[in-house]
Write a protein that holds these residues in place. Structure first.
Motif, mmCIF file in Angstrom:
data_model
loop_
_atom_site.group_PDB
_atom_site.id
_atom_site.type_symbol
_atom_site.label_atom_id
_atom_site.label_comp_id
_atom_site.label_asym_id
_atom_site.label_seq_id
_atom_site.Cartn_x
_atom_site.Cartn_y
_atom_site.Cartn_z
ATOM 1 N N PRO A 142 -31.994 3.621 -64.329
ATOM 2 C CA PRO A 142 -31.398 3.870 -65.646
ATOM 3 C C PRO A 142 -31.853 5.226 -66.180
ATOM 4 O O PRO A 142 -32.932 5.714 -65.846
ATOM 5 C CB PRO A 142 -31.950 2.724 -66.507
ATOM 6 C CG PRO A 142 -33.229 2.340 -65.837
ATOM 7 C CD PRO A 142 -32.996 2.558 -64.369
ATOM 8 N N ASP A 147 -30.526 1.937 -71.766
ATOM 9 C CA ASP A 147 -30.031 1.378 -70.498
ATOM 10 C C ASP A 147 -30.978 0.320 -69.938
ATOM 11 O O ASP A 147 -30.568 -0.497 -69.113
ATOM 12 C CB ASP A 147 -29.856 2.479 -69.454
ATOM 13 C CG ASP A 147 -28.756 3.461 -69.799
ATOM 14 O OD1 ASP A 147 -27.859 3.107 -70.583
ATOM 15 O OD2 ASP A 147 -28.804 4.592 -69.282
ATOM 16 N N ASN A 151 -28.882 -3.973 -70.332
ATOM 17 C CA ASN A 151 -28.565 -3.614 -68.941
ATOM 18 C C ASN A 151 -27.575 -4.552 -68.279
ATOM 19 O O ASN A 151 -27.313 -5.656 -68.767
ATOM 20 C CB ASN A 151 -29.855 -3.503 -68.107
ATOM 21 C CG ASN A 151 -30.529 -4.827 -67.886
ATOM 22 O OD1 ASN A 151 -29.990 -5.710 -67.233
ATOM 23 N ND2 ASN A 151 -31.736 -4.965 -68.424
#
Length: 154
Positions: A142, A147, A151
Motif C-alpha cells: 500500500p 490504504d 483495504n
C-alpha cells in the motif's frame, strides 16, 4: 499517525467490532439532514475490511468509510478496488455529528505516505501492527496510511 494492532483486519482475536448499526443510522440521519440520499451501504467482506456508505449529496457521490475493527471514519470521492480517493468533507455539521461517535480521519492523515524499508522488511511509519499485518503490507505494498486502514486485501 499510529497504525494500531488489528486495524487491517488480519490476525485479530480480541478486538471489539465497531457499532455498524449506529454507523448506518448516522449515515441515514446525515443524508436526511443534508437533503441527500443513501445510494448504498456495504458491509465488510472477505476482501474488504471496512463498511462503505455511498451518499448522493447535491448530485454528487460521496463515500463514508468505517474501519471494521476501530471506530475510524474517512470520506472519499471515489472507491474502486485498490484505489480510494480520500478527501475532507466540507460540511462541518456532518463531520461534527460523526466525530461524536467516531474518529473522523482527515485527508492529510489518510493520504500520508506509508514508509516501508524494503531492505529490512520493516515499516517506518509509527505502528503497533502484528506480524500478519506487516506481512500483508509487504505483500500488497500500500502507498498510504489510508490504504492500510481501509483495504481490499484477502
Amino acid at each position: 499517525m499510529l497504525l494500531l494492532n488489528g486495524i487491517t483486519g488480519f490476525n485479530v482475536d480480541a478486538l471489539p467490532e465497531v457499532d455498524s448499526l449506529q454507523f448506518k443510522r448516522l449515515c441515514y440521519s446525515l443524508a436526511n439532514y443534508s437533503n441527500g440520499k443513501i445510494l448504498s451501504f456495504e458491509e465488510p467482506h472477505a476482501s474488504q475490511n471496512f463498511y462503505k456508505t455511498e451518499l448522493n449529496l447535491h448530485n454528487e457521490s460521496i463515500f463514508i468509510l468505517l474501519n471494521s475493527s476501530y471506530p475510524m471514519v474517512a470520506f472519499a470521492s471515489s472507491v474502486q478496488y485498490f484505489e480510494i480517493e480520500f478527501i475532507d468533507h466540507t460540511l462541518s455539521n456532518m463531520v461534527s455529528v460523526l466525530n461524536d461517535r467516531f474518529r473522523v480521519l482527515s485527508a492529510i492523515e489518510t493520504n500520508q505516505q506509508l514508509e516501508l524499508d524494503d531492505r529490512t522488511n520493516s515499516l517506518l511509519t509509527e505502528n503497533s501492527l502484528n506480524e500478519a499485518e506487516l506481512s500483508q503490507i509487504f505483500h500488497w505494498k500500500p502507498k498510504t496510511v489510508g490504504d492500510v486502514i481501509f483495504n481490499f486485501w484477502d
